[in-house]
Design an enzyme around this catalytic site. Sequence first.
Site, PDB file in Angstrom:
ATOM      1  N   LYS A  28     -26.370  62.180 -36.693  1.00 57.00           N
ATOM      2  CA  LYS A  28     -27.113  62.985 -35.733  1.00 57.00           C
ATOM      3  C   LYS A  28     -27.649  64.262 -36.389  1.00 57.00           C
ATOM      4  O   LYS A  28     -28.177  65.123 -35.708  1.00 57.00           O
ATOM      5  CB  LYS A  28     -26.220  63.349 -34.544  1.00 57.00           C
ATOM      6  CG  LYS A  28     -25.700  62.120 -33.820  1.00 57.00           C
ATOM      7  CD  LYS A  28     -24.613  62.485 -32.829  1.00 57.00           C
ATOM      8  CE  LYS A  28     -23.881  61.237 -32.356  1.00 57.00           C
ATOM      9  NZ  LYS A  28     -22.540  61.525 -31.850  1.00 57.00           N
ATOM     10  N   HIS A  88     -13.822  59.194 -59.675  1.00 58.40           N
ATOM     11  CA  HIS A  88     -12.990  58.566 -58.653  1.00 58.40           C
ATOM     12  C   HIS A  88     -11.564  58.643 -59.227  1.00 58.40           C
ATOM     13  O   HIS A  88     -11.025  57.660 -59.739  1.00 58.40           O
ATOM     14  CB  HIS A  88     -13.446  57.114 -58.453  1.00 58.40           C
ATOM     15  CG  HIS A  88     -12.810  56.407 -57.298  1.00 58.40           C
ATOM     16  ND1 HIS A  88     -11.784  56.937 -56.553  1.00 58.40           N
ATOM     17  CD2 HIS A  88     -13.050  55.177 -56.760  1.00 58.40           C
ATOM     18  CE1 HIS A  88     -11.441  56.072 -55.602  1.00 58.40           C
ATOM     19  NE2 HIS A  88     -12.195  55.000 -55.715  1.00 58.40           N
ATOM     20  N   ARG A  98     -14.759  61.091 -49.509  1.00 57.22           N
ATOM     21  CA  ARG A  98     -15.674  60.296 -50.323  1.00 57.22           C
ATOM     22  C   ARG A  98     -17.082  60.660 -49.881  1.00 57.22           C
ATOM     23  O   ARG A  98     -17.370  60.756 -48.681  1.00 57.22           O
ATOM     24  CB  ARG A  98     -15.449  58.807 -50.118  1.00 57.22           C
ATOM     25  CG  ARG A  98     -16.631  58.000 -50.662  1.00 57.22           C
ATOM     26  CD  ARG A  98     -16.365  56.556 -50.778  1.00 57.22           C
ATOM     27  NE  ARG A  98     -15.372  56.293 -51.817  1.00 57.22           N
ATOM     28  CZ  ARG A  98     -15.106  55.061 -52.242  1.00 57.22           C
ATOM     29  NH1 ARG A  98     -15.718  54.018 -51.731  1.00 57.22           N
ATOM     30  NH2 ARG A  98     -14.210  54.881 -53.179  1.00 57.22           N
ATOM     31  N   ARG A 148     -11.567  49.410 -49.053  1.00 59.70           N
ATOM     32  CA  ARG A 148     -10.259  49.381 -49.700  1.00 59.70           C
ATOM     33  C   ARG A 148      -9.685  50.770 -49.979  1.00 59.70           C
ATOM     34  O   ARG A 148      -8.501  50.988 -49.782  1.00 59.70           O
ATOM     35  CB  ARG A 148     -10.275  48.539 -50.962  1.00 59.70           C
ATOM     36  CG  ARG A 148     -11.319  48.934 -51.959  1.00 59.70           C
ATOM     37  CD  ARG A 148     -11.331  47.935 -53.085  1.00 59.70           C
ATOM     38  NE  ARG A 148     -11.704  46.618 -52.618  1.00 59.70           N
ATOM     39  CZ  ARG A 148     -11.163  45.469 -53.059  1.00 59.70           C
ATOM     40  NH1 ARG A 148     -10.245  45.483 -53.969  1.00 59.70           N
ATOM     41  NH2 ARG A 148     -11.583  44.325 -52.589  1.00 59.70           N
ATOM     42  N   THR A 149     -10.508  51.694 -50.424  1.00 62.98           N
ATOM     43  CA  THR A 149      -9.968  53.011 -50.739  1.00 62.98           C
ATOM     44  C   THR A 149      -9.477  53.707 -49.463  1.00 62.98           C
ATOM     45  O   THR A 149      -8.421  54.328 -49.448  1.00 62.98           O
ATOM     46  CB  THR A 149     -11.024  53.876 -51.449  1.00 62.98           C
ATOM     47  OG1 THR A 149     -11.467  53.179 -52.611  1.00 62.98           O
ATOM     48  CG2 THR A 149     -10.444  55.211 -51.874  1.00 62.98           C
TER      49      THR A 149
END
Lengths: 181, 318
Positions: free
Chosen positions: B86, B136, B108, B58-59
């Site tokens: 990797k 947040h 994020r 959603r964000t």
Amino acid sequence: MQVVEKRQLMSATEIDRTLQRLAHEIVERTPDLNQLVLVGIRRRGVPLAERLARNIESILGRNLPVGSLDITLYRDDLSTVAPQPVVQSSDIPIVDDRDIVLVDDVLYTGRTTRAAMNGLFDLGRPRRVRLCVLIDRGHRELPVEASFIGRTVQTSSSEIIEVRLKEIDNEERVVLVDRVP
Amino acid sequence: MSDRFRHLLAIEPLTAEQITFLLDQAKPFQQIQRHPLKKLATLRGKSVALAFFEASTRTRISFGTAAMRLGADSMSLQAESSSLKKGESLIDTVHTLEAMKPDCIVIRHAASGAAQFISERVAVPVINAGDGLHEHPTQGLLDALTIRDRRGSLEGLRITILGDILHSRVARSNIHLLSKFGARITLCGPAMWLPRELEQVAPGVRRVFSIDEALEGADVVMALRVQSERLNEPSLPRDEYIRLYQLTGARLARARPEALVLHPGPMIRGLEIEPAVADGPQSCVLEQVTNGIAVRMALLYLLIGGTGGLEDLPNASD
């Protein structure tokens, strides 16, 4: 740079009389007054639209829808100004199929009008859009003209026209000022 | 001042005045969500890098939608598909992203402080979309906008936050934000998720272990998502959590009659919240989603339009 007042272009009485005349012109040239909506461009177009609406209401004897439009997000010069201009809310009653008169204080380059039309069209598809300004000072940079003009003033590009309205500026007059280096 | 507003890394360093300015700036963008034509050209030609080193739906979609509605493009990097798998280091990945010349990086990351770390090493504005257990900030702002719209003001509200506060950056941003407006904040949840230090996060915070007591007289109730994996460390049976801490209609009746119910999502119906409450008239969950786009549009507009961030707080009256 300094700014000096050169002369007064309009007094409070003259502004009032001009808005009376513009109201009559709008009524005269609008065949279906039921579709008429006035939309003031922020900031000083908004009180002017409200006053025009009151004048038209007293001619017609009924209410007229009035809206306000903030054009900040539609400006074409955002990448050259810092910091970002503050965005204000818009409040438009209805756009679709209406006969809209945009109202602004001064018509200059035409860029504000262009931005306002973009903003308007995001809200719907008006039947017609016309422009009403208190002052037309020339120096257009876009093919934009007003349908209703309070006064046409010849200016040089170093000059500034300041429309001062009691709702915003606590005084009521139009002055021509000049930038002196 | 200039540093603080070049990026949005956290709510904690902002003043109440700056937060009010940001919330005010979100208002015209809320209107745009109701327009028949929602796409502007304001940030045409700009691009936003969405660097999500931690799963998010959603964000990420909200930031992507915000960028799109402003006319900007977005490029998305997700942990699962990136070179991080990797073995590339965070800073190398970010420099690679930066070389693609975005005008803003939204990040994020599972590590607290990751957004700050990146912001000190890149030339473009950085928006923190959640860093570990830290903050947040855009969630804090959209929650505040939702509350302010419904209540008219943020001043002096009684807020109850339920659930896993310890692991919640959403709770932390909300605590910082609401406390700046004089909120009295009650935190409630199992003791293992409610360490004493939380009372020091901001003024006006208290811990309460009984949900009935915590909800008494609340103006706003925020239920947090319970991450089922966390129920195992130390263990708390799911049924026990539901019995002791689920936000039910009967419990909500202890709050003020018009109390608002917020949830940052994703919501687990039947665990932290009863379905009837989630869908009830007091629930603001869907408004939160819509407001999230408006808040993120306002931020992108302020940080990447113009010639370089918000150097000073603009004069909101003009």
